[in-house]
Design a protein around this motif. Structure first.
Motif: not given
Ligand code: NDP
Length: 244
Positions: A1-3, A25-32, A80-83, A50-52
């Protein structure tokens, strides 16, 4: 999972989910997203590039258009893979004789209206992820929406009454999960409601039997295993199915 995008991440389960993702999981983008960055979230993002962190009050529905534009820039053409619609509020112990209209409206706004409207705003990005991973089966690796619900939203399991604002808002969220799962099946976007268990957070309180890491690792193991047969289900953190 990328994001992955998670709402309400400055404390509680949301913060625990961000932490878990940085370690596992270390996705490349974690939007917090959060209303106000906490010290813990800030430290996590300093240590994990990788956290924004994005500021979002989910009741500010008028800001969702601009918010989605910002997210599109972050995730790029992979979508976006997962919301995870996690931000939530509760008004505890509200008996019928005491309940106030404002409590009902507040819980409904945060727990039901916001997840539906945010999903609507981010849908093009979820579709983009589903399309750009067309070789993958339906699931969180491709595109998924997880609505953080509660067993208190289960009508079948309601044995004690009360809790009008919270129960009604989570039951309505469950109804939204079901409709989303039917509407988005053709787009190969998986949708599920998740009960995290009774967890020791500000909301769950000190008597809760589960700690955040246990709940969160169960939630992500469950999410990881979801496939086409699971879309539209109401699940508990340990993977078991709950009655609506
Ligand atoms: P907490 O009360 O610990 O945290 C709630 C989170 O939601 C906080 O980050 C809070 O941010 C955020 N939030 C609330 N209102 C808004 C808003 N208007 N805009 C943006 N963010 C907001 O709760 P939990 O971590 O325990 O709960 C997370 C989810 O899990 C919720 O949806 C809850 O209903 C559900 N749940 C929890 C259970 C439990 O036992 N803990 C049991 C069943 C379900 P802020 O700090 O800014 O208020």
């Amino acid at each position: 999972m990328r994001s992955v995008l998670i709402t309400g991440t400055n404390r509680g389960l949301g913060l625990g989910m961000v932490k878990y993702l940085t370690e596992h999981a270390k996705p490349s983008k974690i939007i917090a997203t959060c209303r106000k960055t906490s010290e813990e979230l800030s430290k996590l993002s300093e240590a994990n590039k990788n956290i924004t962190i994005m500021h979002l009050d989910v009741t500010n529905i008028g800001s969702y258009g601009e918010f989605a534009t910002q997210i599109a820039k972050i995730v790029g053409n992979q979508g976006l893979n997962l919301l995870i619609n996690n931000a939530g509020v509760t008004t505890k112990f509200t008996k019928l004789g005491l309940v106030k209209a404002e409590q009902l409206m507040d819980n409904l706004t945060v727990n039901t209206v916001a997840p539906i409207m945010l999903t609507k705003s981010l849908l093009p990005l979820l579709k983009q992820a589903a399309d750009s991973n067309s070789g993958l089966p339906m699931g969180a690796q491709r595109a998924a929406i997880v609505n953080m619900s509660s067993i208190l939203g289960s009508i079948a399991q309601n044995k004690d009454g009360g809790f009008y604002p919270y129960r009604c808002s989570k039951a309505a969220l469950n109804a939204a999960t079901k409709s989303m799962s039917l509407d988005l099946k053709k787009d190969m976007i998986l949708v599920a409601s998740m009960h995290p268990g009774w967890v020791n957070t500000d909301m769950g309180g000190k008597n809760a039997p589960l700690d955040v890491p246990t709940s969160v690792s169960g939630i992500f193991k469950t999410i990881d295993n979801l496939g086409e047969a699971d879309t539209g289900k109401f699940l508990q953190y340990d993977g078991s199915e709950l009655p609506w």
